[in-house]
Motif scaffolding. Structure first.
Motif, mmCIF file in Angstrom:
data_model
loop_
_atom_site.group_PDB
_atom_site.id
_atom_site.type_symbol
_atom_site.label_atom_id
_atom_site.label_comp_id
_atom_site.label_asym_id
_atom_site.label_seq_id
_atom_site.Cartn_x
_atom_site.Cartn_y
_atom_site.Cartn_z
ATOM 1 N N MET A 97 -20.691 -13.020 0.108
ATOM 2 C CA MET A 97 -20.391 -11.820 -0.665
ATOM 3 C C MET A 97 -21.645 -10.959 -0.842
ATOM 4 O O MET A 97 -21.583 -9.724 -0.717
ATOM 5 C CB MET A 97 -19.834 -12.215 -2.035
ATOM 6 N N THR A 98 -22.782 -11.594 -1.100
ATOM 7 C CA THR A 98 -24.024 -10.838 -1.278
ATOM 8 C C THR A 98 -24.414 -10.105 0.001
ATOM 9 O O THR A 98 -24.819 -8.929 -0.036
ATOM 10 C CB THR A 98 -25.151 -11.786 -1.712
ATOM 11 N N ASN A 99 -24.311 -10.779 1.121
ATOM 12 C CA ASN A 99 -24.670 -10.143 2.395
ATOM 13 C C ASN A 99 -23.715 -9.019 2.758
ATOM 14 O O ASN A 99 -24.138 -7.976 3.280
ATOM 15 C CB ASN A 99 -24.695 -11.192 3.508
ATOM 16 N N VAL B 131 -25.002 2.961 -6.875
ATOM 17 C CA VAL B 131 -25.996 1.932 -7.191
ATOM 18 C C VAL B 131 -25.591 1.139 -8.432
ATOM 19 O O VAL B 131 -25.750 -0.088 -8.486
ATOM 20 C CB VAL B 131 -27.374 2.589 -7.382
ATOM 21 N N ARG B 132 -25.048 1.820 -9.438
ATOM 22 C CA ARG B 132 -24.628 1.128 -10.650
ATOM 23 C C ARG B 132 -23.469 0.157 -10.363
ATOM 24 O O ARG B 132 -23.412 -0.934 -10.935
ATOM 25 C CB ARG B 132 -24.206 2.144 -11.707
ATOM 26 N N GLN B 133 -22.557 0.550 -9.500
ATOM 27 C CA GLN B 133 -21.465 -0.363 -9.155
ATOM 28 C C GLN B 133 -21.979 -1.559 -8.374
ATOM 29 O O GLN B 133 -21.550 -2.698 -8.593
ATOM 30 C CB GLN B 133 -20.403 0.384 -8.338
ATOM 31 N N TYR B 134 -22.916 -1.314 -7.466
ATOM 32 C CA TYR B 134 -23.543 -2.408 -6.725
ATOM 33 C C TYR B 134 -24.268 -3.364 -7.680
ATOM 34 O O TYR B 134 -24.207 -4.591 -7.532
ATOM 35 C CB TYR B 134 -24.510 -1.818 -5.704
ATOM 36 N N SER C 123 -32.150 -8.137 -4.398
ATOM 37 C CA SER C 123 -31.196 -7.020 -4.292
ATOM 38 C C SER C 123 -31.058 -6.303 -5.626
ATOM 39 O O SER C 123 -30.954 -5.064 -5.669
ATOM 40 C CB SER C 123 -29.838 -7.540 -3.809
ATOM 41 N N LEU C 124 -31.053 -7.057 -6.713
ATOM 42 C CA LEU C 124 -30.957 -6.434 -8.035
ATOM 43 C C LEU C 124 -32.187 -5.585 -8.340
ATOM 44 O O LEU C 124 -32.069 -4.480 -8.905
ATOM 45 C CB LEU C 124 -30.783 -7.515 -9.104
ATOM 46 N N LEU D 227 -23.481 -7.379 -8.297
ATOM 47 C CA LEU D 227 -24.546 -8.369 -8.134
ATOM 48 C C LEU D 227 -24.737 -9.199 -9.401
ATOM 49 O O LEU D 227 -25.040 -10.401 -9.321
ATOM 50 C CB LEU D 227 -25.856 -7.670 -7.772
ATOM 51 N N CYS D 228 -24.549 -8.590 -10.564
ATOM 52 C CA CYS D 228 -24.661 -9.352 -11.812
ATOM 53 C C CYS D 228 -23.572 -10.418 -11.899
ATOM 54 O O CYS D 228 -23.808 -11.528 -12.397
ATOM 55 C CB CYS D 228 -24.578 -8.407 -13.004
#
Length: 718
Positions: free
Chosen positions: A443-445, A366-369, A326-327, A373-374
Motif C-alpha cells: 500500500m505504501t509503495n 499532499v494532506r490526503q496522502y 514518506s511522511l 500514511l498516518c
C-alpha cells in the motif's frame, strides 16, 4: 509466509446493440433489452460495486480480501438520481417519472460513454473513478447543473464532456487526489478484515481436500494409506510449514503425525461425523505444527520452516522507516504550499503571480496522502507491538515445553499437548503479522504514484524560486505560537467551549474536518492544523478546532455560515468530501426552489439507513383452552344446562357397597397411664335401702289392706 494476493477484474460490458424488432433511433434501451441483446440474464450482467451510490448494484474489487461496500465518499444513490432521473427521448426531450430501472440504465449509459471516450483517447479509467467524477461534476456549482430541472439530451452530453475533460487532465492534482481516495478505499483493509478474509480464502482452497477426507470410506489397507497421506497433506497446507511436494518435509510431518495419531487410529476417525472429523483435522494440525516447531528449536528438524521472528524483526523497522520518510517529505511539501497560499492572501502581487499554479489542489493532495500514511503508520506500530509480545510468549512457552519434556522417553499428553497448541497459535500470529506487513508495504509503495503530479507542477528548482522571501512554518511551530492563548468563555453566552481541565476524555473527542481549522478551510481554503488548547467549540453535537484565537471568535459568531462555506468549498473541490470527512453533508441532494438563491444549490443532510427486524414465531408458550366453543348453539345449550342445575338439589348417601372405598387415615394420641397416691386410705359403706310391702296377696276380707314397712337402717348405725 508471503501473502497471496489475487487480482482480478471483470471484463467491461460489451457495446449495446438493440434488437432489430425493438430498435428506435435515439432511444436508450432498458436493462431487459440489454440483457437480451448480450445473451445474458439480467442478474448475470457485469456490474460495478462503487456505483451503489447511484446504481444500487454490486461490483468489482481489485483484491480478494475486500468485500463489496460503498465507498465513504459516496453520498447514496439518491444524489445522482435526483439529477439524472429521466430517460432521454428521441426528440432530445426528457421523460420524467420513469422507473428506477430506466434511471439506472441512463446512469450506466453515461458512465459507459465516459469510459469509452477516455479509452479512445488513451486513458484507461475504472468505472468507480468515473462514477465519482460524475458526482463531482454535478455537485460543482460552476457547472450550473440545476437539480430541480430534468436533464435534456444536451445537458447529458455536456455532463459527459465535462467528466472526460477532468479525467484526461492528468496534470491536475485534484484528479490524483480522487484517484488516491478511490484506490485506498477499494484496496485498504484493516487488520481484522484482512485476516478474516485470509482465513476464508485458505478454507476455500482446502475445502476439496477436506471433503475428500471426510467423505472417504476406506475398506482395504491401500485406501487407508491414501486417506492418511491426504491428512498429512492437509496438515502441511493448513499450517504453511513447508510444501507437500518436498519429500523431507512430508517425512517429518508424517513422523510427527504418527506420534499422536497412528494409522491404527484411522478406523475410529472414520466412524466420526463430518463436523467431528473437521475438528479433529484442525486439532491434529495444531499439534503437528507445535511438535515440528519444538523439534526445530531442539535442532532435530524444521525442514521448510522459515525463521519468522528474525524476519519480522528485520523487516518491521525498514517498513516503518519507509513510511516515516514518506511522511517527512509529505510534511515539507504541505508546509511549503501552505506558506505560498498565505502569501497570496496577504499580497495581491503574489496572488497574480501564483494564481496560475494549482496550489490548493496540490495542498489537498499532499494532506490526503499524509492522512493515508498516518493510517498505515498506525497499523505498522500496532504490528510491531504485537510482534514484541509474541516473541516473549513464544520464548516462554518453548521454555515450559523443554522443562516438561527433559529427555523423557514418554510424557503425559495432558502436560505437553496444550503447550504444542500454544506454540502453534503464536506461530500463526507471526504468519499473520508477516502478511499484514507485506500488505502495508504494498500500500505504501502504490500510494507514491499519486504524487507524480507534484513533481511535474512543482519541480524542486521552481518551488525553491517561489519560496524566496516566504517564511515557511511547520505545523508544530504554528501550534507552539498559539499555546498561550485561550478563548474567554464569558464572551459567549450561547456557545459551549471544551477545555482539557473541564472535559473528560478530552483527547478522545471526535474533531470535525480531520482536525484542521474550521475557519481557515471555509474562508481561505487552507488546511491549517487546529490547536485544541485554544478551546474546542461544540456546535450541534459536533466539535471544531481553530488555528488562532481570532479565528475561533469569528467562527463562533455564526458557525452555520462558515460550515456552509466549507460545504461550498467541497462542491468546488470534490476531494475535500473525503479529506474533511463531510459525508454527512452529501448524503442526499434535496432541491429547494423557494429557499435557494438562483446561483446556489443547497445540500440538506438526511440520515437514512436500512433496517430489518426478526421476531420469533411463538414468543409466549402456547395456551390452548380445550373448553373453548365457537358455536353459538353449543354455548346456548351449556347456558340452559347451567340454568337448569340451579333448581336442583344435591343428595349424598352411603351404602354398604360404597363405604370404605376411600382410604382414610387418622392419627390419635394414645391414652397415658396416670396414677396418683394419697397419704390416707378410707372407704365408706352406704346402707342398702329395704322396703317391705305386706298385704298385697289379700286376705279374708274383700278389700285389700297393704302395709308399707321401711326396713332401711339409719346411717349412723352402719
Amino acid at each position: 509466509m508471503s501473502p497471496c494476493l489475487h487480482r482480478h477484474r471483470t471484463p467491461p460490458a460489451p457495446p449495446f446493440t438493440p434488437p432489430a424488432a425493438r430498435a428506435r433511433p435515439g432511444a436508450v434501451p432498458s436493462p431487459r433489452e440489454r440483457a437480451a441483446a448480450s445473451g445474458k440474464c439480467r442478474l448475470e450482467m457485469p456490474q460495478c460495486s462503487a456505483l451503489r451510490w447511484c446504481l444500487k448494484i454490486r461490483g468489482r474489487r481489485r483484491l480478494w480480501y475486500k468485500r463489496p461496500r460503498c465507498p465513504p465518499w459516496c453520498g447514496g444513490s439518491r444524489a445522482l438520481r435526483s439529477v439524472v432521473r429521466s430517460r432521454i427521448s428521441p426528440s432530445g426531450r426528457c421523460l420524467a417519472a420513469m422507473s428506477g430501472e430506466l434511471t439506472e440504465g441512463v446512469i450506466k449509459v453515461i458512465i459507459r460513454q465516459v469510459g469509452e471516450e477516455c479509452a479512445a483517447k488513451g486513458q484507461a479509467v475504472s468505472e468507480t473513478l468515473v462514477a465519482f467524477m460524475v458526482k463531482a461534476v454535478v455537485l460543482d456549482p460552476r457547472n450550473e447543473f440545476n437539480v430541480d430541472q430534468i436533464l435534456t439530451k444536451r445537458d447529458v452530453q455536456n455532463l459527459i464532456q465535462l467528466c472526460v475533460t477532468r479525467l484526461l487532465d492528468t496534470t491536475n492534482p485534484s484528479l490524483s487526489t480522487i484517484k488516491m481516495q478511490v484506490y485506498f478505499d477499494m484496496d485498504y483493509a484493516n487488520r481484522a478484515e484482512l485476516l478474516r478474509e485470509q482465513r476464508r480464502v485458505l478454507e476455500g482452497r482446502l475445502a476439496p481436500l477436506v471433503r475428500d477426507i471426510t467423505d472417504s470410506r476406506p475398506r482395504v489397507p491401500d485406501e487407508m494409506m491414501k486417506v492418511y497421506q491426504m491428512i498429512v497433506s492437509y496438515v502441511l497446507l493448513s499450517s504453511g510449514l513447508g510444501s507437500p511436494t518436498d519429500i523431507e518435509v512430508v517425512r517429518e510431518a508424517t513422523a510427527a503425525l504418527q506420534s499422536i495419531f497412528p494409522q491404527t487410529a484411522l478406523g475410529a476417525f472414520i466412524s466420526f461425523s463430518k463436523k467431528e472429523k473437521e475438528q479433529q483435522l484442525k486439532n491434529l494440525t495444531m499439534l503437528v505444527t507445535g511438535i515440528r516447531l519444538f523439534n526445530r528449536e531442539c535442532g532435530n528438524g524444521g525442514k521448510g520452516i522459515d525463521d519468522l521472528p528474525a524476519i519480522l524483526n528485520e523487516v518491521l523497522p525498514s517498513a516503518t522507516r519507509t513510511i516515516e520518510d514518506s511522511l517527512n517529505t509529505c510534511h515539507e511539501l504541505a508546509h511549503c504550499y501552505t506558506a505560498l497560499l498565505e502569501s497570496m492572501h496577504e499580497d495581491q502581487h503574489r496572488h497574480k503571480q501564483l494564481s496560475s499554479f494549482k496550489l490548493k489542489e496540490a495542498l489537498f493532495n499532499v494532506r490526503q496522502y499524509e492522512a493515508f500514511l498516518c493510517i498505515l503508520m498506525s497499523d505498522a506500530i500496532t504490528g510491531a507491538q504485537e510482534v514484541e509480545k509474541m516473541n516473549v510468549q513464544f520464548a516462554t512457552t518453548m521454555e515450559q515445553l523443554k522443562n516438561a519434556v527433559q529427555n523423557k522417553g514418554s510424557v503425559d499428553t495432558k502436560d505437553v499437548f496444550p503447550l504444542f497448541v500454544a506454540i502453534c497459535n503464536v506461530w500463526t500470529g507471526f504468519q499473520n503479522e508477516l502478511l499484514l506487513l507485506s500488505f502495508l508495504s504494498n500500500m505504501t509503495n502504490n500510494l507514491q504514484q499519486f504524487l507524480e503530479a507534484q513533481s511535474q507542477l512543482f519541480p524542486e528548482e521552481v518551488l525553491t524560486s517561489l519560496l524566496e522571501g516566504v517564511t515557511v512554518k511547520t505545523d508544530e511551530e504554528r501550534i507552539r505560537e498559539t499555546m498561550g492563548t485561550r478563548v474567554n468563555v464569558s464572551d459567549f453566552e450561547n456557545q459551549e467551549w471544551l477545555f482539557p481541565e473541564t472535559t473528560a476524555d478530552f483527547d478522545q473527542l471526535l474533531i470535525q474536518y480531520h482536525g484542521f481549522c474550521a475557519y481557515a478551510i471555509g474562508v481561505k481554503g487552507l488546511t491549517l492544523p487546529g490547536n485544541p488548547a485554544i478551546g474546542i467549540l461544540k456546535h450541534k453535537d459536533r466539535c471544531y478546532v481553530f488555528s488562532s484565537k481570532e479565528s475561533a471568535y469569528i467562527f463562533a459568531q455564526d458557525p452555520d455560515k462558515f460550515i456552509q462555506l466549507t460545504v461550498e468549498k467541497a462542491k468546488e473541490h470534490a476531494e475535500l468530501i473525503h479529506l474533511l470527512e463531510l459525508h454527512h453533508h452529501f448524503e442526499y441532494l434535496a432541491p429547494y426552489t423557494q429557499a435557494r438563491s438562483a446561483d446556489k444549490s443547497l445540500m440538506k443532510p438526511t440520515t437514512k439507513l436500512d433496517s430489518s427486524t426478526q421476531t420469533d414465531t411463538h414468543i409466549l408458550p402456547p395456551s390452548i383452552v380445550k373448553s373453548y366453543e365457537w358455536n353459538e348453539w353449543e354455548l346456548r345449550r351449556k347456558a340452559i344446562k347451567l340454568a337448569n342445575l340451579r333448581r336442583k338439589l344435591t343428595h349424598a348417601m352411603q351404602t354398604d357397597l360404597s363405604h370404605l372405598r376411600r382410604e382414610n387415615s387418622t392419627q390419635v394420641y394414645l391414652p397415658k397411664d396416670v396414677s396418683t397416691q394419697t397419704k390416707r386410705e378410707n372407704s365408706s359403706n352406704v346402707p342398702r335401702p329395704q322396703i317391705f310391702l305386706a298385704g298385697l296377696r289379700g286376705g279374708l276380707s274383700a278389700a285389700t289392706c297393704m302395709v308399707k314397712v321401711d326396713l332401711t337402717r339409719p346411717i349412723d348405725e352402719t
